[in-house]
Design a protein around this motif. Structure first.
Motif, PDB file in Angstrom:
ATOM      1  N   ASP A  40      97.273  40.128  78.928  1.00 24.90           N
ATOM      2  CA  ASP A  40      96.866  40.528  79.992  1.00 24.90           C
ATOM      3  C   ASP A  40      97.014  41.198  81.136  1.00 24.90           C
ATOM      4  O   ASP A  40      97.408  42.227  80.027  1.00 24.90           O
ATOM      5  N   THR A  41      96.204  41.933  81.963  1.00 27.89           N
ATOM      6  CA  THR A  41      96.524  43.693  81.879  1.00 27.89           C
ATOM      7  C   THR A  41      97.914  43.579  83.591  1.00 27.89           C
ATOM      8  O   THR A  41      97.266  44.060  84.894  1.00 27.89           O
ATOM      9  N   CYS A  42      98.159  41.841  83.870  1.00 27.24           N
ATOM     10  CA  CYS A  42      98.975  41.098  85.516  1.00 27.24           C
ATOM     11  C   CYS A  42     100.038  42.376  85.024  1.00 27.24           C
ATOM     12  O   CYS A  42     100.214  42.357  86.171  1.00 27.24           O
ATOM     13  N   ARG A  43     100.231  43.106  84.090  1.00 28.45           N
ATOM     14  CA  ARG A  43     101.817  43.603  84.009  1.00 28.45           C
ATOM     15  C   ARG A  43     102.573  43.353  85.080  1.00 28.45           C
ATOM     16  O   ARG A  43     103.790  43.379  85.406  1.00 28.45           O
ATOM     17  N   THR A  44     103.684  41.663  84.096  1.00 29.26           N
ATOM     18  CA  THR A  44     104.332  41.030  84.046  1.00 29.26           C
ATOM     19  C   THR A  44     105.516  40.936  83.285  1.00 29.26           C
ATOM     20  O   THR A  44     106.873  40.816  84.108  1.00 29.26           O
ATOM     21  N   GLY A  45     105.141  41.906  82.108  1.00 31.05           N
ATOM     22  CA  GLY A  45     106.005  41.457  80.660  1.00 31.05           C
ATOM     23  C   GLY A  45     107.545  42.620  81.498  1.00 31.05           C
ATOM     24  O   GLY A  45     108.488  42.317  81.264  1.00 31.05           O
ATOM     25  N   LEU A  60      95.693  49.576  79.526  1.00 33.63           N
ATOM     26  CA  LEU A  60      97.108  48.543  80.852  1.00 33.63           C
ATOM     27  C   LEU A  60      97.760  47.636  79.401  1.00 33.63           C
ATOM     28  O   LEU A  60      98.169  47.016  80.564  1.00 33.63           O
ATOM     29  N   SER A  61      97.895  46.946  78.530  1.00 34.76           N
ATOM     30  CA  SER A  61      98.362  46.371  78.071  1.00 34.76           C
ATOM     31  C   SER A  61      99.210  46.471  77.636  1.00 34.76           C
ATOM     32  O   SER A  61     100.157  47.467  77.801  1.00 34.76           O
ATOM     33  N   GLU A  62     100.761  44.901  77.285  1.00 35.42           N
ATOM     34  CA  GLU A  62     101.649  44.703  77.243  1.00 35.42           C
ATOM     35  C   GLU A  62     102.209  45.407  75.573  1.00 35.42           C
ATOM     36  O   GLU A  62     101.143  44.763  75.093  1.00 35.42           O
ATOM     37  N   TYR A  63     102.911  46.222  75.063  1.00 39.97           N
ATOM     38  CA  TYR A  63     103.227  46.539  74.107  1.00 39.97           C
ATOM     39  C   TYR A  63     104.927  46.241  74.390  1.00 39.97           C
ATOM     40  O   TYR A  63     105.689  46.389  74.941  1.00 39.97           O
ATOM     41  N   VAL A  64     105.855  46.590  73.011  1.00 40.50           N
ATOM     42  CA  VAL A  64     106.872  46.477  72.330  1.00 40.50           C
ATOM     43  C   VAL A  64     107.171  47.646  72.571  1.00 40.50           C
ATOM     44  O   VAL A  64     106.984  48.139  71.391  1.00 40.50           O
TER      45      VAL A  64
END
Length: 172
Positions: A40-45, A60-64
């Motif tokens: 998601d694009t909530c940027r919680t990671g 702006l997805s989350e990535y490692v």
């Protein structure tokens, strides 16, 4: 020497939160077992795993950007994956990365450096998550110790085990 963390021991609920598909993996992910795909694009990671997760790509997805090395770091990444309502994180990278594809990713790392340099990260630092500092950390990691971590990962892929102290590592 940093050892490789085998995600194989993840069981039950921990494993369940990793439903991301390899085909959806964002190209900014560092090679290893864990990756962000269509998150998601909530940027919680970054709230859960600030030293492992960044945001990027078109949405702006989350990535490692840094693979976990110890169980406590894996637990933080599990929490980040669990907070993603799309369940877009994956932990099956070992089944897909090969020594050749890791070396190809390494050869093309300039593309990541350029991407990181070309954006105004100060403008997207939501809720004081330290995105700009994490981007600088990723840049430093790309230019420094990531090479050794990837050589350790190559050893894992080729030998199926972490290298012993003093053991020669494969070349990138």
């Amino acid at each position: 020497m940093t050892l490789y963390f085998d995600p194989g021991p993840l069981l039950g609920e921990d494993r369940e939160v990793f439903r991301g598909r390899w085909e959806d993996r964002l190209w900014l992910n560092v090679p290893g077992p864990f990756y962000g795909g269509e998150t998601d694009t909530c940027r919680t990671g970054r709230f859960s795993a600030p030293q492992h997760v960044l945001y990027g790509g078109k949405y702006l997805s989350e990535y490692v950007y840094r693979q976990p090395r110890i169980p406590a770091e894996v637990a933080r990444l599990v929490e980040a994956a669990d907070c993603d309502p799309f369940l877009g994180y994956g932990c099956d990278g070992d089944a897909h990365w090969t020594p050749e594809t890791v070396r190809e990713w390494w050869r093309d790392r300039g593309r990541i450096s350029q991407y990181l340099a070309d954006h105004d990260w100060d403008g997207i630092d939501w809720a004081g998550q330290g995105v700009t500092a994490a981007v600088r950390d990723y840049e430093t990691y790309l230019a420094g110790s990531l090479a050794t971590d990837l050589r350790i990962y190559l050893h894992w892929l080729e030998e199926g085990r972490s290298p012993a102290p003093g053991e020669r590592l494969p070349e990138l």
